[in-house]
Design a protein around this motif. Structure first.
Motif, PDB file in Angstrom:
ATOM      1  N   ASN A   1      29.198  -5.321  25.911  1.00  0.00           N
ATOM      2  CA  ASN A   1      28.277  -4.265  25.490  1.00  0.00           C
ATOM      3  C   ASN A   1      28.500  -2.983  26.289  1.00  0.00           C
ATOM      4  O   ASN A   1      28.359  -1.871  25.767  1.00  0.00           O
ATOM      5  CB  ASN A   1      26.832  -4.726  25.654  1.00  0.00           C
ATOM      6  N   LEU A   2      28.864  -3.152  27.553  1.00  0.00           N
ATOM      7  CA  LEU A   2      29.145  -1.997  28.404  1.00  0.00           C
ATOM      8  C   LEU A   2      30.383  -1.258  27.912  1.00  0.00           C
ATOM      9  O   LEU A   2      30.417  -0.020  27.870  1.00  0.00           O
ATOM     10  CB  LEU A   2      29.346  -2.477  29.850  1.00  0.00           C
ATOM     11  N   LEU A   3      31.393  -2.008  27.507  1.00  0.00           N
ATOM     12  CA  LEU A   3      32.629  -1.410  26.997  1.00  0.00           C
ATOM     13  C   LEU A   3      32.375  -0.631  25.707  1.00  0.00           C
ATOM     14  O   LEU A   3      32.886   0.478  25.523  1.00  0.00           O
ATOM     15  CB  LEU A   3      33.676  -2.510  26.755  1.00  0.00           C
ATOM     16  N   ILE A   4      31.557  -1.202  24.820  1.00  0.00           N
ATOM     17  CA  ILE A   4      31.200  -0.519  23.563  1.00  0.00           C
ATOM     18  C   ILE A   4      30.480   0.791  23.877  1.00  0.00           C
ATOM     19  O   ILE A   4      30.757   1.836  23.272  1.00  0.00           O
ATOM     20  CB  ILE A   4      30.306  -1.427  22.685  1.00  0.00           C
ATOM     21  N   SER A   5      29.571   0.754  24.848  1.00  0.00           N
ATOM     22  CA  SER A   5      28.817   1.942  25.230  1.00  0.00           C
ATOM     23  C   SER A   5      29.725   3.023  25.796  1.00  0.00           C
ATOM     24  O   SER A   5      29.508   4.224  25.557  1.00  0.00           O
ATOM     25  CB  SER A   5      27.749   1.570  26.272  1.00  0.00           C
ATOM     26  N   TRP A  25      22.045  19.082  15.003  1.00  0.00           N
ATOM     27  CA  TRP A  25      22.835  17.960  14.469  1.00  0.00           C
ATOM     28  C   TRP A  25      23.500  17.150  15.575  1.00  0.00           C
ATOM     29  O   TRP A  25      23.538  15.916  15.520  1.00  0.00           O
ATOM     30  CB  TRP A  25      23.891  18.483  13.490  1.00  0.00           C
ATOM     31  N   LEU A  26      23.984  17.830  16.606  1.00  0.00           N
ATOM     32  CA  LEU A  26      24.613  17.106  17.711  1.00  0.00           C
ATOM     33  C   LEU A  26      23.573  16.351  18.550  1.00  0.00           C
ATOM     34  O   LEU A  26      23.855  15.287  19.086  1.00  0.00           O
ATOM     35  CB  LEU A  26      25.407  18.077  18.592  1.00  0.00           C
ATOM     36  N   ALA A  27      22.380  16.910  18.651  1.00  0.00           N
ATOM     37  CA  ALA A  27      21.299  16.209  19.354  1.00  0.00           C
ATOM     38  C   ALA A  27      20.935  14.925  18.616  1.00  0.00           C
ATOM     39  O   ALA A  27      20.716  13.873  19.234  1.00  0.00           O
ATOM     40  CB  ALA A  27      20.076  17.116  19.488  1.00  0.00           C
ATOM     41  N   LEU A  28      20.872  15.002  17.297  1.00  0.00           N
ATOM     42  CA  LEU A  28      20.594  13.802  16.491  1.00  0.00           C
ATOM     43  C   LEU A  28      21.679  12.756  16.682  1.00  0.00           C
ATOM     44  O   LEU A  28      21.387  11.552  16.805  1.00  0.00           O
ATOM     45  CB  LEU A  28      20.492  14.180  15.010  1.00  0.00           C
ATOM     46  N   LEU A  29      22.938  13.212  16.723  1.00  0.00           N
ATOM     47  CA  LEU A  29      24.053  12.288  16.958  1.00  0.00           C
ATOM     48  C   LEU A  29      23.909  11.621  18.334  1.00  0.00           C
ATOM     49  O   LEU A  29      24.115  10.411  18.474  1.00  0.00           O
ATOM     50  CB  LEU A  29      25.383  13.046  16.877  1.00  0.00           C
ATOM     51  N   GLY A  30      23.529  12.415  19.335  1.00  0.00           N
ATOM     52  CA  GLY A  30      23.331  11.878  20.682  1.00  0.00           C
ATOM     53  C   GLY A  30      22.231  10.845  20.734  1.00  0.00           C
ATOM     54  O   GLY A  30      22.345   9.817  21.414  1.00  0.00           O
ATOM     55  N   ILE A  31      21.144  11.099  20.016  1.00  0.00           N
ATOM     56  CA  ILE A  31      20.022  10.151  19.980  1.00  0.00           C
ATOM     57  C   ILE A  31      20.465   8.819  19.370  1.00  0.00           C
ATOM     58  O   ILE A  31      20.149   7.744  19.883  1.00  0.00           O
ATOM     59  CB  ILE A  31      18.837  10.740  19.182  1.00  0.00           C
ATOM     60  N   LEU A  32      21.209   8.889  18.254  1.00  0.00           N
ATOM     61  CA  LEU A  32      21.658   7.674  17.576  1.00  0.00           C
ATOM     62  C   LEU A  32      22.639   6.868  18.434  1.00  0.00           C
ATOM     63  O   LEU A  32      22.485   5.651  18.608  1.00  0.00           O
ATOM     64  CB  LEU A  32      22.322   8.037  16.240  1.00  0.00           C
ATOM     65  N   PHE A  67      21.580   3.385  20.384  1.00  0.00           N
ATOM     66  CA  PHE A  67      22.269   2.125  20.098  1.00  0.00           C
ATOM     67  C   PHE A  67      22.781   1.479  21.383  1.00  0.00           C
ATOM     68  O   PHE A  67      22.659   0.266  21.582  1.00  0.00           O
ATOM     69  CB  PHE A  67      23.432   2.383  19.133  1.00  0.00           C
ATOM     70  N   SER A  68      23.327   2.298  22.295  1.00  0.00           N
ATOM     71  CA  SER A  68      23.828   1.791  23.572  1.00  0.00           C
ATOM     72  C   SER A  68      22.695   1.224  24.424  1.00  0.00           C
ATOM     73  O   SER A  68      22.859   0.205  25.096  1.00  0.00           O
ATOM     74  CB  SER A  68      24.543   2.913  24.336  1.00  0.00           C
ATOM     75  N   THR A 114      18.405   7.980  29.813  1.00  0.00           N
ATOM     76  CA  THR A 114      18.157   9.391  30.097  1.00  0.00           C
ATOM     77  C   THR A 114      18.992  10.277  29.180  1.00  0.00           C
ATOM     78  O   THR A 114      18.561  11.374  28.814  1.00  0.00           O
ATOM     79  CB  THR A 114      18.472   9.736  31.566  1.00  0.00           C
ATOM     80  N   ASP A 115      20.172   9.800  28.807  1.00  0.00           N
ATOM     81  CA  ASP A 115      20.974  10.529  27.812  1.00  0.00           C
ATOM     82  C   ASP A 115      20.217  10.654  26.495  1.00  0.00           C
ATOM     83  O   ASP A 115      20.193  11.716  25.871  1.00  0.00           O
ATOM     84  CB  ASP A 115      22.292   9.792  27.554  1.00  0.00           C
ATOM     85  N   MET A 116      19.624   9.547  26.076  1.00  0.00           N
ATOM     86  CA  MET A 116      18.888   9.545  24.824  1.00  0.00           C
ATOM     87  C   MET A 116      17.694  10.503  24.897  1.00  0.00           C
ATOM     88  O   MET A 116      17.453  11.295  23.982  1.00  0.00           O
ATOM     89  CB  MET A 116      18.397   8.132  24.502  1.00  0.00           C
ATOM     90  N   MET A 117      16.959  10.454  26.029  1.00  0.00           N
ATOM     91  CA  MET A 117      15.813  11.342  26.204  1.00  0.00           C
ATOM     92  C   MET A 117      16.261  12.801  26.288  1.00  0.00           C
ATOM     93  O   MET A 117      15.569  13.702  25.794  1.00  0.00           O
ATOM     94  CB  MET A 117      15.049  10.952  27.472  1.00  0.00           C
TER      95      MET A 117
END
Length: 300
Positions: A15-19, A121-128, A132-133, A156-159
């Motif tokens: 899971n870490l590798l996928i992230s 749009w890039l913020a939405l991409l970051g949230i998704l 998921f990660s 914190t990235d997601m937030m």
């Protein structure tokens, strides 16, 4: 040394590798988008994401190292590598936060027009991507400080992406371009808070502090209830890693026991400290009428 074998949550690195892969993609997208749009919040989020990529790689390497078997030169293996990774990751969170604050203060007094649609749009991409990660690592984060440090970076990235999204919407509909700097500072403050807590926990483990929730005096009181025990002293209790708590002590025996009798006494102590305090490794030095300090804590 006696050891109680317990069921451990098996932390895997997949899971870490996928992230890591997902965060590389979002970092590149945000850097390009930040440059094109002129958004400092987006660039700061990308910088944070890049630090996360490095931190996630560090966490993955530490996770692999911690699984290595013990050797003559590494008698504990490399089990503490994950604690080091957690400490370094926490430190990077705080450093990145101060860099973001400095840049945001400069930009606040010199706000620039920003292409808000691209930011949104890039913020939405970051949230998704980060959301998921976060889901991927949540279970492991509950059982492992290294994974928790990676999880916190991603959370914190997601937030941060949520904050960038809010800022992008305010810029689009109200023209409040100063919001970009405010959101950046809010992201940074949050990084400092979560990073400080993590660095505190990892430092305590690295410095071999008595684990939180364990009262040495209570351990002594419970051990002293066992028949045949004189006085427990010269006590050390510490985390080897998150899964293993070690106890080392001298034990004044009330009788001149045979080895067989002492082994039976040791088994009782081992079971007691594991069931009541979660201590799963103990090393006891038996003594009988030996002249030495009998304090609980003695500087060796």
């Amino acid at each position: 040394m006696s050891q109680v074998h317990i069921h451990k949550h098996e932390v895997k690195g997949t899971n870490l590798l996928i992230s890591i892969v997902l965060n590389v993609v979002i970092t590149i997208a945000q850097i390009v988008g930040g440059i094109v749009s002129g958004s400092l919040a987006l660039i700061s989020d990308a910088l944070h994401n890049f630090s996360d990529v490095l931190s996630l790689i560090f966490s993955l390497v530490a996770h692999k190292l911690s699984r290595r078997k013990a050797t003559i030169n590494q008698t504990f293996g490399l089990k503490r590598s994950e604690l080091l990774a957690a400490f370094v990751n926490a430190a990077t969170l705080i450093i990145v936060a101060f860099i973001l604050i400095y840049g945001a203060i400069e930009r606040f007094f010199k706000p620039q027009e920003i292409e808000s649609n691209l930011v949104i749009w890039l913020a939405l991409l970051g949230i998704l991507v980060n959301g998921f990660s976060v889901i991927l690592l949540k279970k492991d984060a509950d059982h492992n400080l290294n994974m928790k440090s990676a999880y916190l970076h991603l959370f914190t990235d997601m937030m941060a992406s949520v904050a960038v999204l809010v800022g992008g919407l305010l810029m689009k509909f109200y023209g409040w371009f100063w919001v970009d700097s405010v959101m950046t500072i809010l992201i940074a403050v949050y990084l400092i808070i979560v990073g400080s807590d993590l660095i505190k926990k990892s430092t305590k483990m690295l410095m071999l502090f008595t684990p939180e929730g364990i009262d040495i005096k209570e351990v002594v009181r419970e051990v002293h209830k066992i028949s045949g025990v004189g006085k427990l002293h010269h006590i050390h209790i510490w985390h080897l890693n998150e899964e293993e708590i070690h106890l080392e002590a001298h034990l004044e025996c009330s009788e001149d026991f045979t080895l067989t009798e002492f082994d039976a006494l040791l088994s009782k102590i081992e079971l007691l400290v594991f069931e009541k305090f979660g201590i799963n490794h103990i090393t006891i030095q038996p003594e009988f009428k030996k002249e030495d300090p009998k304090d609980f804590i003695v500087q060796d």
